[in-house]
Design an enzyme around this catalytic site. Structure first.
Site, short mmCIF file in Angstrom:
data_model
loop_
_atom_site.label_atom_id
_atom_site.label_comp_id
_atom_site.label_asym_id
_atom_site.label_seq_id
_atom_site.Cartn_x
_atom_site.Cartn_y
_atom_site.Cartn_z
N ASP A 269 1.41 -7.37 7.74
CA ASP A 269 0.02 -6.94 7.75
C ASP A 269 -0.89 -8.09 7.31
O ASP A 269 -2.12 -7.97 7.36
CB ASP A 269 -0.21 -5.69 6.91
CG ASP A 269 0.05 -5.88 5.43
OD1 ASP A 269 0.53 -6.96 5.05
OD2 ASP A 269 -0.21 -4.94 4.65
N GLU B 50 7.09 -11.34 -4.59
CA GLU B 50 5.93 -12.19 -4.34
C GLU B 50 5.19 -12.54 -5.62
O GLU B 50 4.82 -11.65 -6.40
CB GLU B 50 4.96 -11.51 -3.35
CG GLU B 50 3.76 -12.38 -3.02
CD GLU B 50 2.94 -11.88 -1.84
OE1 GLU B 50 1.90 -12.51 -1.54
OE2 GLU B 50 3.34 -10.87 -1.22
N LYS C 201 9.17 -2.70 6.38
CA LYS C 201 8.95 -3.14 5.01
C LYS C 201 7.84 -2.30 4.38
O LYS C 201 6.82 -2.04 5.03
CB LYS C 201 8.56 -4.62 4.94
CG LYS C 201 8.33 -5.11 3.50
CD LYS C 201 8.04 -6.60 3.44
CE LYS C 201 6.61 -6.94 3.83
NZ LYS C 201 5.61 -6.39 2.85
N ASP D 248 5.98 -4.56 9.06
CA ASP D 248 5.30 -4.31 7.79
C ASP D 248 4.42 -3.07 7.95
O ASP D 248 3.57 -3.02 8.84
CB ASP D 248 4.43 -5.52 7.46
CG ASP D 248 4.15 -5.68 5.98
OD1 ASP D 248 4.63 -4.85 5.19
OD2 ASP D 248 3.47 -6.65 5.62
#
EC number: 2.1.2.11
Length: 269
Positions: free
Chosen positions: A42, A179, A111, A81
C-alpha cells in the site's frame, strides 16, 4: 515459484530478498532478477499515486495492482498488502477481501499491518488457506497515532512487539515484517520465532530485507533514513525525456524509418 514453505526453509539459511512492485512491467523486471518475494505494498499511495501517506489506497486500487503484478511475475512469491480499513472491522468482510487477492487477482499470500486485533484474523485466514504475513513495528496505516517515527524505543513497547510476534506465529503467520525498530530487538524477535523475519530499518539480523522499489532504483524524490538508493533511474528517465523533446523540436524525430508511405495515395487531393 517459491511457496510459503520454501520461504520458511530459507530462514537462517539464505537471506530472503523482497521488493515492492505496483505494475506488470516493474514486476517483470524485479522477477527476472531473482528476487524471492514481490510485495504489492500500500506504499503505492505515496510512492506512485501522489498521496501523502498510504491511507487513501482503496481495496479496488490494490486489487487492480495485485492483478497486474501477478501477471508480470512468473517466479517470485506475490504478496498483497491489505489496505487501510479493508480488514479488522468484521471478520467475514475481512476474509472476503483477503481471499479476493488470491482467488481473483492471483496473489500467493496477503500481508496485514498487525497488532492485538489481527491475531484471531490471522488464525482464521490461515485455517482457510490464505497465507498471512504479519507486520509489526512501524505500521504506516497507524500514522495518525504513531507518526513515521522509530518504534519500540522503550522496554514496554519492545516486549509488546516480542509478544505479538510469538502470538502471530502461533496463529499461523508464515513470516513477519519488522519495520523501523531497534536492530537488537529485531535480532531477539528473529531468535524467538521459527518463521522468517523480514526487516526494513530493523538491522541485519533479520532473515531477509525489504525496500520500496522506487527508493532502491532512485525514482523517489525523498526516501526514509533506512532506505538505500542503488541507482539513479529518475535521472536517467529525465535525460531520456530531454533527448526526446530535443529530437522532436529539432526535427530529428521521427526519421523515415519510423513511418511508411503508400504510392497510391500520392495523387490524393
Amino acid at each position: 515459484m517459491p511457496t510459503v514453505r520454501d520461504l520458511q526453509a530459507m530462514a537462517g539459511e539464505e537471506p530472503i530478498t523482497m521488493l515492492t512492485a505496483y505494475d506488470a512491467v516493474t514486476a517483470s523486471i524485479v522477477d527476472d532478477t531473482g528476487v524471492d518475494v514481490i510485495l504489492v505494498g500500500d506504499s503505492m499511495g505515496n510512492a506512485v499515486l501522489g498521496h501523502d501517506d498510504t491511507l487513501p489506497v482503496t481495496l479496488d486500487e490494490m486489487a487492480s495492482r495485485v492483478g497486474a503484478v501477478a501477471r508480470g511475475a512468473d517466479d517470485a512469491l506475490v504478496v498483497a498488502d491489505m489496505p487501510f480499513l479493508s480488514f479488522g472491522a468484521h471478520e467475514s468482510e475481512s476474509i472476503q477481501n483477503c481471499g479476493r487477492m488470491l482467488k481473483e487477482e492471483g496473489a500467493n499470500a496477503i500481508k496485514l499491518e498487525s497488532g492485538p486485533h489481527t491475531v484471531e484474523l490471522t488464525e482464521r485466514l490461515t485455517e482457510l488457506g490464505i497465507p498471512t504475513m504479519a507486520h509489526l513495528g512501524l505500521t504506516p496505516q497507524s500514522v495518525n497515532q504513531t507518526g513515521y517515527t522509530r518504534q519500540a524505543t522503550g522496554r514496554e513497547e519492545a516486549e509488546e512487539i516480542l509478544d505479538l510476534a510469538r502470538e502471530h506465529e502461533a496463529a499461523g503467520a508464515f513470516a513477519l515484517v519488522l519495520e523501523h525498530i531497534p536492530a537488537n530487538l529485531a535480532a531477539k524477535v528473529t531468535e524467538a520465532v521459527d518463521i522468517p523475519t523480514i526487516g526494513i530499518g530493523a538491522g541485519g539480523d533479520c532473515d531477509g530485507q525489504v525496500l520500496v522499489f522506487t527508493d532502491v532504483v532512485g525514482l523517489s524524490e525523498s526516501s526514509p533514513p533506512f532506505a538505500e538508493q542503488f541507482g539513479d533511474v529518475r535521472g536517467e528517465v529525465a535525460d531520456a525525456v530531454d533527448e526526446y523533446i530535443d529530437a522532436v523540436e529539432s526535427g530529428e524525430f521521427p526519421r523515415e524509418s519510423h513511418s511508411h508511405t503508400e504510392d497510391e495515395l500520392d495523387d490524393l487531393y
